[in-house]
Structure formats: C-alpha cells, structure tokens
Write a protein that holds these residues in place. Structure first.
Motif, PDB file in Angstrom:
ATOM      1  N   ALA A  49       0.950  11.632   2.493  1.00  0.00           N
ATOM      2  CA  ALA A  49       1.762  10.784   3.363  1.00  0.00           C
ATOM      3  C   ALA A  49       1.213   9.369   3.431  1.00  0.00           C
ATOM      4  O   ALA A  49       1.971   8.401   3.481  1.00  0.00           O
ATOM      5  CB  ALA A  49       1.835  11.386   4.767  1.00  0.00           C
ATOM      6  N   VAL A  50      -0.114   9.234   3.421  1.00  0.00           N
ATOM      7  CA  VAL A  50      -0.725   7.898   3.417  1.00  0.00           C
ATOM      8  C   VAL A  50      -0.339   7.141   2.152  1.00  0.00           C
ATOM      9  O   VAL A  50       0.029   5.969   2.197  1.00  0.00           O
ATOM     10  CB  VAL A  50      -2.263   8.014   3.526  1.00  0.00           C
ATOM     11  CG1 VAL A  50      -2.918   6.660   3.268  1.00  0.00           C
ATOM     12  CG2 VAL A  50      -2.657   8.528   4.902  1.00  0.00           C
ATOM     13  N   SER A  51      -0.386   7.837   1.015  1.00  0.00           N
ATOM     14  CA  SER A  51      -0.023   7.202  -0.255  1.00  0.00           C
ATOM     15  C   SER A  51       1.445   6.790  -0.276  1.00  0.00           C
ATOM     16  O   SER A  51       1.795   5.667  -0.684  1.00  0.00           O
ATOM     17  CB  SER A  51      -0.314   8.160  -1.414  1.00  0.00           C
ATOM     18  OG  SER A  51       0.089   7.611  -2.651  1.00  0.00           O
ATOM     19  N   VAL A  52       2.325   7.675   0.197  1.00  0.00           N
ATOM     20  CA  VAL A  52       3.752   7.351   0.233  1.00  0.00           C
ATOM     21  C   VAL A  52       4.013   6.209   1.209  1.00  0.00           C
ATOM     22  O   VAL A  52       4.837   5.328   0.956  1.00  0.00           O
ATOM     23  CB  VAL A  52       4.576   8.596   0.620  1.00  0.00           C
ATOM     24  CG1 VAL A  52       6.051   8.237   0.798  1.00  0.00           C
ATOM     25  CG2 VAL A  52       4.438   9.678  -0.439  1.00  0.00           C
ATOM     26  N   GLY A  53       3.304   6.214   2.341  1.00  0.00           N
ATOM     27  CA  GLY A  53       3.461   5.139   3.318  1.00  0.00           C
ATOM     28  C   GLY A  53       3.083   3.786   2.743  1.00  0.00           C
ATOM     29  O   GLY A  53       3.729   2.771   3.021  1.00  0.00           O
ATOM     30  N   GLN A  54       2.035   3.762   1.922  1.00  0.00           N
ATOM     31  CA  GLN A  54       1.641   2.512   1.268  1.00  0.00           C
ATOM     32  C   GLN A  54       2.717   2.037   0.299  1.00  0.00           C
ATOM     33  O   GLN A  54       2.993   0.843   0.199  1.00  0.00           O
ATOM     34  CB  GLN A  54       0.305   2.708   0.538  1.00  0.00           C
ATOM     35  CG  GLN A  54      -0.882   2.908   1.469  1.00  0.00           C
ATOM     36  CD  GLN A  54      -2.161   3.273   0.733  1.00  0.00           C
ATOM     37  OE1 GLN A  54      -2.123   3.705  -0.428  1.00  0.00           O
ATOM     38  NE2 GLN A  54      -3.286   3.119   1.393  1.00  0.00           N
ATOM     39  N   SER A  55       3.329   2.980  -0.400  1.00  0.00           N
ATOM     40  CA  SER A  55       4.421   2.627  -1.316  1.00  0.00           C
ATOM     41  C   SER A  55       5.607   2.052  -0.548  1.00  0.00           C
ATOM     42  O   SER A  55       6.236   1.085  -0.981  1.00  0.00           O
ATOM     43  CB  SER A  55       4.856   3.854  -2.121  1.00  0.00           C
ATOM     44  OG  SER A  55       3.796   4.344  -2.925  1.00  0.00           O
ATOM     45  N   ILE A  56       5.907   2.641   0.603  1.00  0.00           N
ATOM     46  CA  ILE A  56       7.008   2.133   1.433  1.00  0.00           C
ATOM     47  C   ILE A  56       6.707   0.722   1.914  1.00  0.00           C
ATOM     48  O   ILE A  56       7.578  -0.157   1.900  1.00  0.00           O
ATOM     49  CB  ILE A  56       7.255   3.079   2.625  1.00  0.00           C
ATOM     50  CG1 ILE A  56       7.873   4.389   2.137  1.00  0.00           C
ATOM     51  CG2 ILE A  56       8.154   2.423   3.666  1.00  0.00           C
ATOM     52  CD1 ILE A  56       8.057   5.426   3.226  1.00  0.00           C
ATOM     53  N   SER A  57       5.465   0.475   2.324  1.00  0.00           N
ATOM     54  CA  SER A  57       5.073  -0.864   2.785  1.00  0.00           C
ATOM     55  C   SER A  57       5.221  -1.883   1.665  1.00  0.00           C
ATOM     56  O   SER A  57       5.672  -3.012   1.894  1.00  0.00           O
ATOM     57  CB  SER A  57       3.629  -0.846   3.291  1.00  0.00           C
ATOM     58  OG  SER A  57       3.496  -0.018   4.431  1.00  0.00           O
ATOM     59  N   SER A  58       4.864  -1.478   0.452  1.00  0.00           N
ATOM     60  CA  SER A  58       4.994  -2.376  -0.692  1.00  0.00           C
ATOM     61  C   SER A  58       6.451  -2.730  -0.956  1.00  0.00           C
ATOM     62  O   SER A  58       6.792  -3.903  -1.190  1.00  0.00           O
ATOM     63  CB  SER A  58       4.377  -1.728  -1.937  1.00  0.00           C
ATOM     64  OG  SER A  58       4.541  -2.541  -3.081  1.00  0.00           O
ATOM     65  N   VAL A  59       7.325  -1.733  -0.902  1.00  0.00           N
ATOM     66  CA  VAL A  59       8.762  -1.978  -1.107  1.00  0.00           C
ATOM     67  C   VAL A  59       9.294  -2.919  -0.028  1.00  0.00           C
ATOM     68  O   VAL A  59      10.078  -3.833  -0.312  1.00  0.00           O
ATOM     69  CB  VAL A  59       9.544  -0.654  -1.105  1.00  0.00           C
ATOM     70  CG1 VAL A  59      11.048  -0.915  -1.117  1.00  0.00           C
ATOM     71  CG2 VAL A  59       9.161   0.201  -2.310  1.00  0.00           C
ATOM     72  N   GLU A  60       8.854  -2.730   1.207  1.00  0.00           N
ATOM     73  CA  GLU A  60       9.313  -3.583   2.308  1.00  0.00           C
ATOM     74  C   GLU A  60       8.836  -5.018   2.134  1.00  0.00           C
ATOM     75  O   GLU A  60       9.567  -5.973   2.410  1.00  0.00           O
ATOM     76  CB  GLU A  60       8.820  -3.013   3.642  1.00  0.00           C
ATOM     77  CG  GLU A  60       9.510  -1.708   4.036  1.00  0.00           C
ATOM     78  CD  GLU A  60       8.917  -1.093   5.283  1.00  0.00           C
ATOM     79  OE1 GLU A  60       7.766  -1.455   5.630  1.00  0.00           O
ATOM     80  OE2 GLU A  60       9.592  -0.248   5.909  1.00  0.00           O
ATOM     81  N   GLN A  61       7.596  -5.195   1.671  1.00  0.00           N
ATOM     82  CA  GLN A  61       7.071  -6.543   1.447  1.00  0.00           C
ATOM     83  C   GLN A  61       7.855  -7.267   0.360  1.00  0.00           C
ATOM     84  O   GLN A  61       8.203  -8.445   0.507  1.00  0.00           O
ATOM     85  CB  GLN A  61       5.592  -6.470   1.070  1.00  0.00           C
ATOM     86  CG  GLN A  61       4.682  -6.059   2.220  1.00  0.00           C
ATOM     87  CD  GLN A  61       3.248  -5.845   1.790  1.00  0.00           C
ATOM     88  OE1 GLN A  61       2.934  -5.919   0.597  1.00  0.00           O
ATOM     89  NE2 GLN A  61       2.377  -5.574   2.732  1.00  0.00           N
TER      90      GLN A  61
END
Length: 296
Positions: A49-61
């Motif tokens: 979940a931490v890894s997926v959350g980082q991917s989501i943050s990257s997409v949002e940025q």
C-alpha cells in the motif's frame, strides 16, 4: 492436575483482554473504513500500500504540472491568435498603401494604424502568465523580453525553451522564446511606417513589397508555432487520459489492499461483541470463586 484460583483468574483476565483488544480492533476498522489500520494488521499489504500510495502521489504531482503547462500553452496560443489577426490587418494595410491613388494624408492614416498595431504587438510579446512570468522570454522570464529604445524594439530575453516534466518520461516545452516568434516583425513594421511617413507623393513600392513579404513570413512562422502549441495541448489531453486510467488502477489496487469489507466487518464486530460479553461474564464469575464464600 489441580488448577489454582489464581491461575483461573489470570486465564480469565487474559481472555477478557484478548477479546477486548479484538473488539476494539474491529471497531477501529469500521470507524476508519480500512482493513489495515496499522502495519501490524497485515505487513505485506501495508508495504504494498505504501508503494501504491507513492505511485498515486506521483500521478497527482504530474497532473498538477500538466494543469500549469496547459494554462501557459493555452494563454500562449491565445496571444498568438491575436498576433495573427494583427499581422493579417498589417498585410491589408500595406496592400492599400501600395496604391498610387492614396493621398499623403491617407498614407499618414495607414502609418498611424500600423504604428498602433506595432504597439499592440509589443504588448502581446510582453504578455505574462498567471504567475507574473513573461511567456516569451525564454529563461529570462522575470523581466519584459522586448524593450523599446525610441522607435527601436530589441529582444532582451534568450533563446532557451522552458520545459516541464508532465509525465514519468515526458518533458514538454512550456512556451517558445520571443525571438523565434516576433523576429523581423517590429523592424518590418517600422520600416513600412517610415516609408509611408516620408515626404513627397511617390511611394517606395519596393520597400512596401518587401515589407509585405516579411509580414507573410512572420505570419507563417506564427502559424507554425501555434500549430506546435496546439499539438502539445492535444498531447496533454492524451496523457491525461492515460494518467486517469493509471490512477484508477492504482486506486483499485489500494482499495483491494487496505479497504474494509463492511458486511464482513460488521458480522465480525457482532461476534466479537458476543465474545467480549462472554469473557466479561466469565471474569465476573471467576472473581466470585473462593473457599471463603462457603465458610460460615
């Protein structure tokens, strides 16, 4: 094997604490809507979940970056649309001015309108974005890229192209330097103005024809830059679509990892509540066990 009252009391207390802990855990899950409230609940799922959350943050940025780039490109395209209109009008005026039927006063009137168009183009060339940066100054975006010195207008920016990363492996030009857009325009119009304002009835037709050719070349150049900006805007739309699908996939994965199945959780909550009540009752019963209760 004989079991002492103390042992029974400890076992009852441990059971009560365990049941209460499980009951509170399910309550936290229901309150948060998440199956994994703490990493210890499911270490593997929490790590993923931490890894997926980082991917989501990257997409949002990157999505935020694309909004900024889209705003700059849209504004630049709008400015160049106005520039195109001004050049079309300038060409029309130059064609009119080439006629021998125009009186000196008529030519003075055409020159005045060309001067107004030149002033308007200068303002468009020094357009700023919503953050106060000049669109067409290259890296020198904190000061007006075009400066006036009398009738002369010179470019004070540079020829660098500002770029911004809009996706993992895509850097996109945000704007184009002013010298690549407005070069020969200001000088061309000033030359035509000088010809029309010259004393005498004879017009320097060759100079006007050259001015018309230069205006045509500038117009074609502006159209090329506008087309490039339009292509970049279309690409941003395509990237947004792909990024939206990617975000949806990440969110679904994250939900599968940590989100709670409410129906299952509510059922378990009820069972834990029953278990806790039973443990509490057993604890009360054990507390009441003592040989002294039977002595009179």
């Amino acid at each position: 094997m004989r079991i002492s009252t103390v042992t029974m009391f400890e076992q009852s207390l441990n059971s009560l604490n365990r049941q209460q802990g499980e009951f509170l855990k399910v309550g936290q899950q229901i309150a948060s809507g998440r199956r994994v409230v703490n990493p210890s609940d499911d270490p593997l799922a929490a790590s993923r979940a931490v890894s997926v959350g980082q991917s989501i943050s990257s997409v949002e940025q990157f999505s935020t970056a694309r909004v900024s780039v889209r705003n700059s490109l849209s504004q630049g395209e709008s400015v160049l649309n106005s520039v195109s209109d001004s050049l079309i009008r300038a060409k029309t005026l130059l064609v009119q001015a080439s006629s021998d039927t125009l009186s000196p006063a008529d030519r003075q009137s055409v020159a005045a309108e060309l001067r107004g168009l030149r002033e308007g183009l200068l303002g468009q060339a020094n357009t700023t974005d919503g953050n106060g940066r000049y669109l067409f100054g290259g890296f020198q975006d904190s000061a007006p890229p075009f400066e006036r010195d009398g009738d002369a207008i010179t470019y004070e920016g540079d020829s660098n192209v500002r770029v911004q990363r809009v996706d993992g492996f895509r850097e996109m030009p945000v704007s184009d330097p002013g010298d690549a857009i407005f070069g020969d325009i200001f000088d061309t119009l000033q030359t035509a103005i000088g010809v029309l304002e010259a004393e005498g009835k004879q017009v320097d037709h060759e100079s006007l024809r050259q001015a018309m050719r230069d205006v045509d070349a500038s117009f074609d150049n502006v159209l090329t830059v506008r087309a490039s900006m339009g292509a970049r805007l279309n690409e941003l739309d395509a990237i947004d679509t792909v990024a939206g699908n990617r975000m949806l996939s990440y969110q679904q994965t994250l939900s599968q990892l940590v989100d709670l199945d409410y129906a299952e959780a509510i059922t378990e909550y009820s069972l834990r509540q029953v278990g806790l009540q039973a443990a509490q009752r057993a604890y009360v019963d054990v507390q009441g066990l003592s040989l002294f209760d039977y002595l009179r």
